[in-house]
Design a protein around this motif. Structure first.
Motif, PDB file in Angstrom:
ATOM      1  N   LEU A 141       0.817  -1.212   0.000  1.00 46.15           N
ATOM      2  CA  LEU A 141       0.000   0.000   0.000  1.00 46.15           C
ATOM      3  C   LEU A 141       0.851   1.262   0.000  1.00 46.15           C
ATOM      4  O   LEU A 141       0.433   2.292  -0.533  1.00 46.15           O
ATOM      5  N   CYS A 142       2.020   1.182   0.587  1.00 43.09           N
ATOM      6  CA  CYS A 142       2.864   2.373   0.736  1.00 43.09           C
ATOM      7  C   CYS A 142       4.033   2.397  -0.219  1.00 43.09           C
ATOM      8  O   CYS A 142       4.976   3.178  -0.031  1.00 43.09           O
ATOM      9  N   ASN A 143       4.007   1.554  -1.252  1.00 47.46           N
ATOM     10  CA  ASN A 143       5.143   1.554  -2.165  1.00 47.46           C
ATOM     11  C   ASN A 143       5.291   2.937  -2.809  1.00 47.46           C
ATOM     12  O   ASN A 143       4.298   3.619  -3.064  1.00 47.46           O
ATOM     13  N   PRO A 144       6.510   3.391  -3.057  1.00 52.47           N
ATOM     14  CA  PRO A 144       6.713   4.754  -3.570  1.00 52.47           C
ATOM     15  C   PRO A 144       6.393   4.915  -5.055  1.00 52.47           C
ATOM     16  O   PRO A 144       6.224   6.037  -5.525  1.00 52.47           O
ATOM     17  N   ALA A 145       6.278   3.816  -5.795  1.00 54.45           N
ATOM     18  CA  ALA A 145       6.033   3.914  -7.234  1.00 54.45           C
ATOM     19  C   ALA A 145       4.569   4.218  -7.538  1.00 54.45           C
ATOM     20  O   ALA A 145       4.267   5.036  -8.419  1.00 54.45           O
ATOM     21  N   GLY A 170      11.240   6.765   1.244  1.00 55.09           N
ATOM     22  CA  GLY A 170      12.601   7.135   0.898  1.00 55.09           C
ATOM     23  C   GLY A 170      13.272   6.197  -0.080  1.00 55.09           C
ATOM     24  O   GLY A 170      14.432   6.400  -0.460  1.00 55.09           O
ATOM     25  N   VAL A 171      12.547   5.185  -0.535  1.00 57.00           N
ATOM     26  CA  VAL A 171      13.106   4.194  -1.461  1.00 57.00           C
ATOM     27  C   VAL A 171      12.947   4.682  -2.898  1.00 57.00           C
ATOM     28  O   VAL A 171      11.977   5.358  -3.241  1.00 57.00           O
ATOM     29  N   ASP A 172      13.894   4.338  -3.748  1.00 56.52           N
ATOM     30  CA  ASP A 172      13.861   4.731  -5.156  1.00 56.52           C
ATOM     31  C   ASP A 172      12.590   4.201  -5.822  1.00 56.52           C
ATOM     32  O   ASP A 172      12.391   2.994  -5.951  1.00 56.52           O
ATOM     33  N   ALA A 173      11.739   5.108  -6.259  1.00 54.91           N
ATOM     34  CA  ALA A 173      10.439   4.738  -6.820  1.00 54.91           C
ATOM     35  C   ALA A 173      10.540   4.076  -8.183  1.00 54.91           C
ATOM     36  O   ALA A 173       9.542   3.551  -8.686  1.00 54.91           O
ATOM     37  N   LYS A 174      11.723   4.091  -8.795  1.00 53.14           N
ATOM     38  CA  LYS A 174      11.871   3.496 -10.121  1.00 53.14           C
ATOM     39  C   LYS A 174      12.647   2.183 -10.102  1.00 53.14           C
ATOM     40  O   LYS A 174      12.925   1.618 -11.155  1.00 53.14           O
ATOM     41  N   GLY A 177      13.725  -3.632  -7.531  1.00 53.01           N
ATOM     42  CA  GLY A 177      14.554  -4.396  -6.607  1.00 53.01           C
ATOM     43  C   GLY A 177      14.648  -3.726  -5.252  1.00 53.01           C
ATOM     44  O   GLY A 177      14.542  -4.381  -4.206  1.00 53.01           O
ATOM     45  N   ALA A 178      14.844  -2.407  -5.254  1.00 47.79           N
ATOM     46  CA  ALA A 178      14.921  -1.673  -3.992  1.00 47.79           C
ATOM     47  C   ALA A 178      13.575  -1.689  -3.273  1.00 47.79           C
ATOM     48  O   ALA A 178      13.513  -1.777  -2.042  1.00 47.79           O
ATOM     49  N   ILE A 179      12.508  -1.593  -4.048  1.00 47.40           N
ATOM     50  CA  ILE A 179      11.163  -1.604  -3.454  1.00 47.40           C
ATOM     51  C   ILE A 179      10.897  -2.941  -2.776  1.00 47.40           C
ATOM     52  O   ILE A 179      10.452  -2.995  -1.621  1.00 47.40           O
ATOM     53  N   SER A 180      11.179  -4.041  -3.463  1.00 48.38           N
ATOM     54  CA  SER A 180      10.924  -5.359  -2.866  1.00 48.38           C
ATOM     55  C   SER A 180      11.865  -5.620  -1.696  1.00 48.38           C
ATOM     56  O   SER A 180      11.479  -6.258  -0.712  1.00 48.38           O
ATOM     57  N   ALA A 181      13.096  -5.113  -1.775  1.00 47.94           N
ATOM     58  CA  ALA A 181      14.046  -5.315  -0.683  1.00 47.94           C
ATOM     59  C   ALA A 181      13.560  -4.623   0.589  1.00 47.94           C
ATOM     60  O   ALA A 181      13.626  -5.195   1.689  1.00 47.94           O
ATOM     61  N   TYR A 182      13.076  -3.399   0.456  1.00 46.23           N
ATOM     62  CA  TYR A 182      12.548  -2.704   1.636  1.00 46.23           C
ATOM     63  C   TYR A 182      11.317  -3.421   2.171  1.00 46.23           C
ATOM     64  O   TYR A 182      11.189  -3.678   3.373  1.00 46.23           O
ATOM     65  N   ASP A 227       6.857  -9.047  -6.659  1.00 39.00           N
ATOM     66  CA  ASP A 227       8.080  -8.376  -6.210  1.00 39.00           C
ATOM     67  C   ASP A 227       9.031  -8.069  -7.371  1.00 39.00           C
ATOM     68  O   ASP A 227       9.889  -7.189  -7.263  1.00 39.00           O
ATOM     69  N   ALA A 228       8.870  -8.770  -8.479  1.00 38.83           N
ATOM     70  CA  ALA A 228       9.790  -8.594  -9.615  1.00 38.83           C
ATOM     71  C   ALA A 228       9.453  -7.373 -10.458  1.00 38.83           C
ATOM     72  O   ALA A 228      10.267  -6.957 -11.294  1.00 38.83           O
ATOM     73  N   PHE A 229       8.286  -6.784 -10.245  1.00 38.38           N
ATOM     74  CA  PHE A 229       7.824  -5.705 -11.123  1.00 38.38           C
ATOM     75  C   PHE A 229       7.670  -4.380 -10.377  1.00 38.38           C
ATOM     76  O   PHE A 229       7.404  -4.357  -9.169  1.00 38.38           O
ATOM     77  N   LEU A 230       7.801  -3.310 -11.110  1.00 43.21           N
ATOM     78  CA  LEU A 230       7.491  -2.005 -10.559  1.00 43.21           C
ATOM     79  C   LEU A 230       5.984  -1.947 -10.318  1.00 43.21           C
ATOM     80  O   LEU A 230       5.205  -2.242 -11.228  1.00 43.21           O
ATOM     81  N   PRO A 231       5.551  -1.616  -9.102  1.00 42.95           N
ATOM     82  CA  PRO A 231       4.114  -1.603  -8.826  1.00 42.95           C
ATOM     83  C   PRO A 231       3.330  -0.791  -9.855  1.00 42.95           C
ATOM     84  O   PRO A 231       3.661   0.350 -10.145  1.00 42.95           O
ATOM     85  N   ASP A 232       2.328  -1.423 -10.437  1.00 33.16           N
ATOM     86  CA  ASP A 232       1.433  -0.845 -11.434  1.00 33.16           C
ATOM     87  C   ASP A 232       2.159  -0.388 -12.701  1.00 33.16           C
ATOM     88  O   ASP A 232       1.592   0.368 -13.496  1.00 33.16           O
ATOM     89  N   GLY A 233       3.371  -0.836 -12.889  1.00 33.96           N
ATOM     90  CA  GLY A 233       4.100  -0.484 -14.100  1.00 33.96           C
ATOM     91  C   GLY A 233       3.592  -1.265 -15.296  1.00 33.96           C
ATOM     92  O   GLY A 233       2.766  -2.173 -15.180  1.00 33.96           O
ATOM     93  N   GLN A 234       4.100  -0.930 -16.471  1.00 33.48           N
ATOM     94  CA  GLN A 234       3.645  -1.586 -17.694  1.00 33.48           C
ATOM     95  C   GLN A 234       3.900  -3.088 -17.659  1.00 33.48           C
ATOM     96  O   GLN A 234       3.068  -3.885 -18.111  1.00 33.48           O
ATOM     97  N   GLU A 235       5.042  -3.487 -17.127  1.00 35.60           N
ATOM     98  CA  GLU A 235       5.358  -4.913 -17.067  1.00 35.60           C
ATOM     99  C   GLU A 235       4.438  -5.621 -16.077  1.00 35.60           C
ATOM    100  O   GLU A 235       3.951  -6.728 -16.343  1.00 35.60           O
TER     101      GLU A 235
END
Length: 591
Positions: A141-145, A170-174, A177-182, A227-235
């Protein structure tokens, strides 16, 4: 209501009875006969959903779509009796937690949710949906992307959610990998999987509506593959995974969806949905309600995706059993002011300017546009009738509700901002262009120029008005979004908090205009910690009054939903929060 459900107040229970749907009879009565299996349901409409990721869905269309492939712990049952849609019922949860069954602690701060068995993902091989998958869903719910529009519900309720979300910001929204790690490296104190079948929630303080929060689509289980994808990204949008009756087999952004049956789904594990049609074909790009209506009447389509019945067709359809007027107590549309806009010397940040513009609107003209007084009522409060905390009020009365341009002009002059020029993006589907044009004429009578800009492709919510950077740059000044509450019954927070809590303003926020008043924030906090719903309702009413004093928005209409189905659609049951029929429960007669 023999099942275990949240109890609503007597007043709201009475309201639910009074809002039983009208028109078109009730297909749920059994008149349609036994369900028939097979066929393709053809749905036609205008715009793609703004978000496909359940963590960030925001519109009624996205709610209806998500319900097909993403399941939550609790949910609601579609019905053509409004009252039957209000209670919270089990979905993946085996039962609704209560004090009586021992799943809610005596102090109301701990909820234990037990999952039913054999709910499966459509992975290869299929595997069980676990409590850990729900923990992942809450963390996302709180992912930065693509953060959830509903995250404030949970930040203000669940222990440790605020700190977890602050760190996530504070995590890189793009960087997926950083998003899933956090996400996987940090816990939320108030959410834990005791085992694969048991979730435990710890609350900051008792919340009488917490079960409603567990039924919202944002909180759907999320498989580890996400976890492998950018949340709501095209992929991500090309790799959705289903635990519902249907799966997205093909998605062409802005053009179409094809949903097919999910082979891993079992009816005996799902008390809220069914599955009858083989496929659901959703075709986008048709902005004309008249054309969509014609296609349905001629049998070329079965349901409208995001278009109500055209107003001109309503009189001749009144006695047609395929036509219905369904109650969805809402604030739709309303005019929102971008209080952060630098345009006109920052005029919209001035409360006196906004107050002046409150007198501009001719609501009687808008009611005609959407179909007349049997379809819509004028609205003068933030909270519409039929929702907790509503109290009739009109702080800016005009003769016959038709506006007072002379007073508007006078007050703008006194505020030192005559002759404003406002950028006004509008949605192209349904009657939104006509509404925008009507408001443009109202403003012109006040000496205000509104420059209309068509906002196509589903970007109106996803980026145009939900992106703070665009607001601060002055890319828009006014807009006319709509708001249907996330739930009904004990739903005080489902309007005020998401739309007007300035503390949660940011990307994907539904506080589109950036309104921020510490007094309103304090009233929100008081309502959320009130000892009972009656006291909470008092605080919601006070917040409503203060927001209207500040003229953060111009409420326009409380509007019912007109809906039409083709001659072959059977078993149509309505979901007020999705403003549409539940696709999983209808079937098709033979052509």
């Amino acid at each position: 209501m023999a099942r275990e459900v949240i109890k609503v107040t007597a007043g709201l229970a009475g309201l639910a009875v009074g809002l039983t749907a009208c028109g078109g009879g009730d297909p749920a009565s059994g008149a349609d006969g036994p369900p028939r299996q097979g066929g393709t349901l053809r749905v036609v409409g205008s715009s793609d959903v703004e978000h496909l990721d359940t963590a960030s869905v925001a519109s009624v269309g996205a709610y209806g779509l998500a319900r097909i492939y993403a399941r939550t712990l609790l949910g609601s049952r579609a019905s053509n009796d409004f009252g039957e849609t209000v209670p919270v019922r089990p979905d993946v949860a085996a039962r609704v937690p209560t004090r009586e069954n021992g799943d809610v602690s005596e102090d109301g701060r701990t909820y234990t949710v037990r999952l039913r068995g054999n709910v499966l993902w459509n992975t290869r091989p299929a595997r069980a949906v676990t409590a850990g998958d729900f923990v992942r869903g809450f963390k996302r719910l709180c992912n930065p992307a693509s953060p959830s529009v509903g995250k404030s519900y949970y930040i203000s309720t669940i222990r440790g959610m605020e700190g977890f979300c602050r760190g996530f910001g504070g995590v890189d929204a793009k960087d997926p990998g950083a998003i899933s790690a956090y996400q996987n490296g940090h816990d939320v104190e108030g959410i834990r999987a005791e085992d694969d079948q048991t979730l435990v929630f710890g609350l900051k303080s008792p919340a009488s509506d917490f079960l409603n929060l567990l039924a919202l689509p944002f909180t759907a289980a999320a498989p580890r593959e996400y976890d492998a994808f950018l949340p709501d990204g095209q992929e991500f949008r090309q790799h959705t995974i289903s635990d519902g009756p249907y799966q997205i087999s093909e998605y062409r952004p802005g053009a179409s969806y094809l949903l097919s049956q999910n082979p891993a789904w079992r009816q005996n594990t799902d008390p809220l949905r069914e599955r009858h049609v083989d496929r659901i074909q959703i075709t986008l790009g048709q902005d004309s309600p008249e054309t969509v209506q014609q296609q349905i009447e001629q049998g070329a389509a079965d349901l409208a995706w995001d278009q109500p019945v055209p107003r001109q067709a309503i009189p001749r359809l009144r006695d047609d059993p395929r036509f219905a007027v369904r109650e969805t107590p809402n604030n739709s549309p309303y005019l929102v002011f971008n209080t952060r806009s630098p345009n006109n010397g920052g005029a919209l940040g001035d409360r006196e300017v906004r107050r002046a513009l409150e007198y501009a609107v001719d609501r009687s003209a808008l009611i005609k546009i959407v179909g007349g007084p049997s379809i819509a009522r004028p609205l003068h409060t933030v909270i519409p009738p039929g929702n907790a905390g509503y109290a009739a009020s009109d702080q800016y009365p005009t003769p016959g509700g038709s506006g007072d341009p002379a007073r508007c002009r006078d007050l703008l002059g006194k505020a030192g901002h005559p002759g404003l020029t406002l950028k006004f993006p509008y949605r192209t589907n349904s009657v939104h262009k006509l509404i925008a044009q009507s408001l443009q004429q109202n403003l012109a009578a006040c000496g205000v120029r509104a420059d209309l800009v068509a906002d196509t492709g589903g970007s109106f919510y996803s980026s145009t008005i939900a992106t703070p950077a665009k607001a601060r740059e002055g890319q828009w000044d006014i807009a006319a979004p709509g708001w249907t509450p996330d739930w009904y019954g004990n739903n005080g927070r489902s309007i005020i908090q998401p739309l007007f809590d300035g503390r949660t303003y940011g990307p994907n926020s539904t506080n589109y205009g950036g309104y921020d008043n510490p007094q309103v924030s304090a009233l929100i906090d008081a309502a959320l910690t009130a000892p009972d719903t009656a006291r909470a309702d008092q605080y919601w009413r006070l917040a409503d009054q203060k927001i209207m004093e500040d003229a953060a928005i111009v409420p326009l209409l409380d509007r019912s939903h007109t809906i039409f189905r083709s001659a072959r659609v059977r078993g149509a049951r309505f979901l007020p929060t999705a403003a549409g029929y539940d696709y999983t429960r209808l079937w098709l007669a033979e052509d």
